[in-house]
Design a protein around this motif. Structure first.
Motif, PDB file in Angstrom:
ATOM      1  N   ALA A 273     -31.393 -48.289 -13.030  1.00 41.70           N
ATOM      2  CA  ALA A 273     -32.740 -48.858 -13.015  1.00 41.70           C
ATOM      3  C   ALA A 273     -33.286 -48.894 -11.594  1.00 41.70           C
ATOM      4  O   ALA A 273     -34.476 -48.625 -11.358  1.00 41.70           O
ATOM      5  CB  ALA A 273     -32.727 -50.258 -13.619  1.00 41.70           C
ATOM      6  N   ALA A 274     -32.426 -49.232 -10.614  1.00 37.87           N
ATOM      7  CA  ALA A 274     -32.860 -49.235  -9.222  1.00 37.87           C
ATOM      8  C   ALA A 274     -33.185 -47.816  -8.754  1.00 37.87           C
ATOM      9  O   ALA A 274     -34.143 -47.598  -8.006  1.00 37.87           O
ATOM     10  CB  ALA A 274     -31.784 -49.851  -8.335  1.00 37.87           C
ATOM     11  N   VAL A 275     -32.399 -46.848  -9.207  1.00 38.21           N
ATOM     12  CA  VAL A 275     -32.643 -45.454  -8.815  1.00 38.21           C
ATOM     13  C   VAL A 275     -33.975 -44.968  -9.373  1.00 38.21           C
ATOM     14  O   VAL A 275     -34.787 -44.383  -8.655  1.00 38.21           O
ATOM     15  CB  VAL A 275     -31.483 -44.549  -9.294  1.00 38.21           C
ATOM     16  CG1 VAL A 275     -31.834 -43.075  -9.078  1.00 38.21           C
ATOM     17  CG2 VAL A 275     -30.210 -44.889  -8.546  1.00 38.21           C
ATOM     18  N   THR A 276     -34.236 -45.207 -10.658  1.00 44.18           N
ATOM     19  CA  THR A 276     -35.493 -44.745 -11.244  1.00 44.18           C
ATOM     20  C   THR A 276     -36.689 -45.509 -10.690  1.00 44.18           C
ATOM     21  O   THR A 276     -37.787 -44.967 -10.606  1.00 44.18           O
ATOM     22  CB  THR A 276     -35.464 -44.874 -12.773  1.00 44.18           C
ATOM     23  OG1 THR A 276     -35.143 -46.228 -13.125  1.00 44.18           O
ATOM     24  CG2 THR A 276     -34.437 -43.941 -13.381  1.00 44.18           C
ATOM     25  N   GLY A 277     -36.474 -46.782 -10.303  1.00 45.38           N
ATOM     26  CA  GLY A 277     -37.567 -47.567  -9.754  1.00 45.38           C
ATOM     27  C   GLY A 277     -37.937 -47.172  -8.341  1.00 45.38           C
ATOM     28  O   GLY A 277     -39.105 -47.248  -7.949  1.00 45.38           O
ATOM     29  N   LEU A 278     -36.949 -46.732  -7.547  1.00 46.82           N
ATOM     30  CA  LEU A 278     -37.198 -46.416  -6.143  1.00 46.82           C
ATOM     31  C   LEU A 278     -37.363 -44.925  -5.891  1.00 46.82           C
ATOM     32  O   LEU A 278     -38.155 -44.518  -5.041  1.00 46.82           O
ATOM     33  CB  LEU A 278     -36.047 -46.953  -5.285  1.00 46.82           C
ATOM     34  CG  LEU A 278     -36.067 -46.610  -3.798  1.00 46.82           C
ATOM     35  CD1 LEU A 278     -37.246 -47.299  -3.110  1.00 46.82           C
ATOM     36  CD2 LEU A 278     -34.750 -47.001  -3.134  1.00 46.82           C
ATOM     37  N   CYS A 279     -36.603 -44.096  -6.605  1.00 47.99           N
ATOM     38  CA  CYS A 279     -36.484 -42.680  -6.258  1.00 47.99           C
ATOM     39  C   CYS A 279     -37.322 -41.794  -7.177  1.00 47.99           C
ATOM     40  O   CYS A 279     -37.475 -42.079  -8.367  1.00 47.99           O
ATOM     41  CB  CYS A 279     -35.017 -42.246  -6.338  1.00 47.99           C
ATOM     42  SG  CYS A 279     -33.901 -43.257  -5.318  1.00 47.99           S
ATOM     43  N   ASP A 280     -37.838 -40.714  -6.616  1.00 40.35           N
ATOM     44  CA  ASP A 280     -38.533 -39.734  -7.446  1.00 40.35           C
ATOM     45  C   ASP A 280     -37.626 -38.593  -7.854  1.00 40.35           C
ATOM     46  O   ASP A 280     -37.901 -37.884  -8.826  1.00 40.35           O
ATOM     47  CB  ASP A 280     -39.783 -39.179  -6.734  1.00 40.35           C
ATOM     48  CG  ASP A 280     -39.554 -38.931  -5.263  1.00 40.35           C
ATOM     49  OD1 ASP A 280     -38.411 -38.605  -4.889  1.00 40.35           O
ATOM     50  OD2 ASP A 280     -40.503 -39.059  -4.486  1.00 40.35           O
TER      51      ASP A 280
ATOM     52  N   LYS B 256     -35.723 -39.914 -13.569  1.00 42.54           N
ATOM     53  CA  LYS B 256     -35.588 -40.438 -14.923  1.00 42.54           C
ATOM     54  C   LYS B 256     -34.736 -39.514 -15.784  1.00 42.54           C
ATOM     55  O   LYS B 256     -33.830 -39.958 -16.499  1.00 42.54           O
ATOM     56  CB  LYS B 256     -36.962 -40.644 -15.553  1.00 42.54           C
ATOM     57  CG  LYS B 256     -36.936 -41.167 -16.982  1.00 42.54           C
ATOM     58  CD  LYS B 256     -38.357 -41.420 -17.469  1.00 42.54           C
ATOM     59  CE  LYS B 256     -38.370 -41.941 -18.908  1.00 42.54           C
ATOM     60  NZ  LYS B 256     -37.992 -40.882 -19.867  1.00 42.54           N
ATOM     61  N   ALA B 257     -34.999 -38.203 -15.723  1.00 43.67           N
ATOM     62  CA  ALA B 257     -34.262 -37.244 -16.545  1.00 43.67           C
ATOM     63  C   ALA B 257     -32.785 -37.187 -16.161  1.00 43.67           C
ATOM     64  O   ALA B 257     -31.906 -37.162 -17.033  1.00 43.67           O
ATOM     65  CB  ALA B 257     -34.896 -35.862 -16.419  1.00 43.67           C
ATOM     66  N   VAL B 258     -32.494 -37.193 -14.862  1.00 42.79           N
ATOM     67  CA  VAL B 258     -31.106 -37.115 -14.420  1.00 42.79           C
ATOM     68  C   VAL B 258     -30.348 -38.389 -14.793  1.00 42.79           C
ATOM     69  O   VAL B 258     -29.202 -38.333 -15.248  1.00 42.79           O
ATOM     70  CB  VAL B 258     -31.031 -36.861 -12.902  1.00 42.79           C
ATOM     71  CG1 VAL B 258     -29.595 -36.931 -12.406  1.00 42.79           C
ATOM     72  CG2 VAL B 258     -31.633 -35.503 -12.569  1.00 42.79           C
TER      73      VAL B 258
END
Length: 472
Positions: free
Chosen positions: A212-219, A236-238
Motif C-alpha cells: 500500500a505504501a509502494v502504490t501510494g508513493l511510487c509510480d 499498481k500492476a506489479v
C-alpha cells in the motif's frame, strides 16, 4: 523498466549481478588466498542475476520482494557500498541513503556529532551543516537526546535522526530501505509528506514490504524474486502480481467442473444469518444533513458503475470461482449509477469447485493508485455464537451468495476498482481460492469531498457566533 520521459535517466543499471563467496570456516579464507585460486574453498551465492533497468528524474520506484530476494543488495550496489560482480551502474547526482538501522553512525558519538559526520559523508561541509542544524533537529524532534550517545537511542530515534539528515543534504536521489517501518505513525506520516514533496524534483528508490505504501508513493515498481527481475512497470500492476504470487503459493490445480444448464438464482443460494437484519442501520441515522441540498447541485457525488469483468487479473488455488459481482439496491436491481452517501448492497456469487469447510468471501475498494480505501469479509458474521452460519460448509458445485450492505462513501473524482476474493479457513490462516483484482470498476464524475481519500456523512455541521461571557 525504463524512464517514460525523453531526458537522460538518473539511474542506469545494465546486466547487474552480485555473487557472494560463502566460506564454511574462517580458515578457508586464508587458504583461498594462499592457493591463488588453484583450489576453491568457498561456495557461491548469487544474490542478483542479470538485472537491468533505468530510472528517470522525478520518478519514485518501489522495490518489492520477499526477504532474501536481493532488494537490499541492489540498493547497496547503487549506493556504492558494495561492488558488482558483473554489469554496470551509473548514477547521475548526489545519492543519500537510509539503508540499515545505524548505518553511517558511530554509537559512541552524540546525535549532534553524528549529524556532522553523516552529513560530511553525504558531501556537506561543516558550515553547510551548521546552517541546517536547526532544521535537521526540528525534523528529527528527539529533544535533548540529540546530545546523548546514539547507543542509548531506541530504533525509532535512530530513524528520526538518520532521516532528518538525508532530508536536508540536497540529494538528487533518495534511497530508503524499509527503515521507516520502525518509526511511530506520526513520524512516518511526516516522512511520507516529505517524500511526496521531494519526488517533484528528485528521484526515490523505496524498498518496502507494505505494498500500500509502494502504490501510494511510487509510480513504478520492481519485483525481485530469488535475485532475478520478476516484473517491472506501473506500481499498481506489479504489486498485484506480487500479491498474487504470495497468496497463490504452490497449491495444486483443481479440475474444471462439468458445465450446468442454468445457474441458481440469488434466492436459491445460502444467505446471511438473520442476525444481520438486526444490525442494519436505518438510512436516516447516517444521512448527511446536507444531502437534500447537495443532490440538487453539481456537487452531487455521481458514481458510474461498470459491468462485472471476470477476465481481469486474478489468482488462487482454484477451489472456488467468483461468478458474478454486482452493486444493487435493496430489491436486488443492479445499479448503473450511484449517488455517494446512499445505501448499496454488494452481491458476490461464488461457485465451489471443491469442498470448502469454512468459506470466507470478502472485498476491497481501491483508488487508482491501488490504495485500499475500505473493505470487509464474511468471517465474523458467520462465526458469531448465535449465528446459523457457524456450520456453513460448501460442497463442490454449491453456489454461495455473499451480500454486504453499506452506505457508499463520498468519493473524490477519479476511478476506483473493487477486488473480491473467496478463501477457506480463518482470518489468520486460510487458502485463497480465487482473488479477482478488478472485478468492478466505477468512476466518480462529480463530488463535494474536499479532502482525504473518502468522505463520510456529516450528521451535523454548524458555525455559530459564540456567546462571550462578560465576566471572562
Amino acid at each position: 523498466m525504463s524512464s517514460d520521459s525523453g531526458a537522460a535517466p538518473v539511474i542506469t543499471v545494465e546486466g547487474l549481478s552480485k555473487v557472494f563467496r560463502i566460506y564454511d570456516r574462517p580458515r578457508h579464507r586464508l587458504q583461498q588466498l594462499l592457493t591463488f585460486g588453484a583450489k576453491r574453498y568457498y561456495r557461491e551465492f548469487t544474490a542478483l542475476d542479470d538485472i537491468s533497468f533505468t530510472v528517470g528524474r522525478g520518478q519514485a520506484v518501489g522495490i518489492i520482494g520477499r526477504n532474501g530476494s536481493g532488494k537490499s543488495t541492489l540498493l547497496q550496489l547503487i549506493c556504492g557500498t558494495l561492488f558488482a560482480t558483473r554489469g554496470s551502474i551509473a548514477v547521475d547526482g548526489r545519492v543519500a541513503a537510509l539503508l540499515e538501522l545505524g548505518a553511517g553512525f558511530n554509537p559512541d558519538f552524540t546525535g549532534r556529532e553524528n549529524v556532522y559526520m553523516n552529513a560530511a559523508l553525504l558531501g556537506l561541509s561543516r558550515a553547510e551543516v551548521d546552517d541546517r542544524m536547526d532544521a535537521i533537529l526540528a525534523f528529527a524532534d528527539i529533544g535533548p537526546f540529540v546530545d546523548q550517545p546514539v547507543k542509548t537511542y531506541s530504533s525509532g530515534m535512530f530513524v528520526r535522526l538518520a532521516f532528518a539528515v538525508i532530508a536536508h543534504v540536497d540529494a538528487d536521489v533518495l534511497v530508503i530501505d524499509e527503515a521507516l517501518a520502525v518509526g511511530d505513525a506520526a513520524f512516518g506520516q511526516k516522512c511520507m509528506r516529505f517524500l511526496r514533496r521531494f519526488r517533484e524534483t528528485g528521484t526515490i528508490l523505496f524498498v518496502s514490504h507494505d505494498t500500500a505504501a509502494v502504490t501510494g508513493l511510487c509510480d513504478r515498481a520492481i519485483w525481485l524474486d530469488g535475485g532475478k527481475l520478476r516484473a517491472a512497470g506501473e506500481a499498481k500492476a506489479v504489486c498485484e502480481q506480487y500479491f498474487g504470487h504470495i497468496f497463490a503459493g504452490d497449491a495444486p490445480p483443481v479440475a474444471e467442473p462439468s458445465p450446468t444448464a442454468a445457474l441458481p438464482t440469488p434466492e436459491d443460494a445460502q444467505t446471511a444469518p438473520p442476525a444481520a437484519d438486526r444490525r442494519r442501520v436505518a438510512p436516516e441515522d447516517w444521512l448527511d444533513a446536507r444531502t437534500p441540498w447537495l443532490n440538487r447541485t453539481p456537487l452531487r457525488n455521481d458514481i458510474e458503475v461498470f459491468a462485472f469483468d471476470p477476465s481481469g487479473a486474478d489468482f488462487g488455488a482454484g477451489g472456488a470461482e467468483i461468478e458474478d459481482v454486482r452493486l444493487t439496491d435493496d430489491d436486488g436491481r443492479p445499479y448503473r449509477w450511484i449517488v455517494g452517501g446512499e445505501a448499496v448492497s454488494l452481491s458476490v456469487r461464488v461457485r465451489a469447485l471443491a469442498t470448502l469447510d469454512s468459506p470466507i468471501v470478502g472485498f476491497f475498494v481501491k483508488d487508482r493508485l491501488g490504495q485500499t480505501l475500505f473493505g470487509d469479509n464474511t468471517f465474523l458474521t458467520t462465526r458469531e455464537p448465535a449465528g446459523d452460519g457457524a456450520s456453513l460448509r460448501a460442497a463442490a458445485g454449491d453456489v454461495l451468495l455473499a451480500t454486504f450492505r453499506f452506505p457508499m462513501p463520498i468519493l473524490p473524482r477519479g476511478t476506483y476498482t473493487l477486488a473480491v476474493a473467496v478463501a477457506d479457513g480463518t482470518q489468520e490462516e486460510h487458502t485463497q481460492h480465487h482473488w479477482l483484482h478488478d472485478a468492478l470498476t466505477f468512476e466518480s464524475h462529480t463530488s463535494h469531498a474536499a479532502a482525504g481519500l473518502v468522505g463520510i456523512p456529516m450528521l451535523d455541521i454548524r458555525l455559530d457566533r459564540a456567546t462571550v461571557d462578560a465576566a471572562s
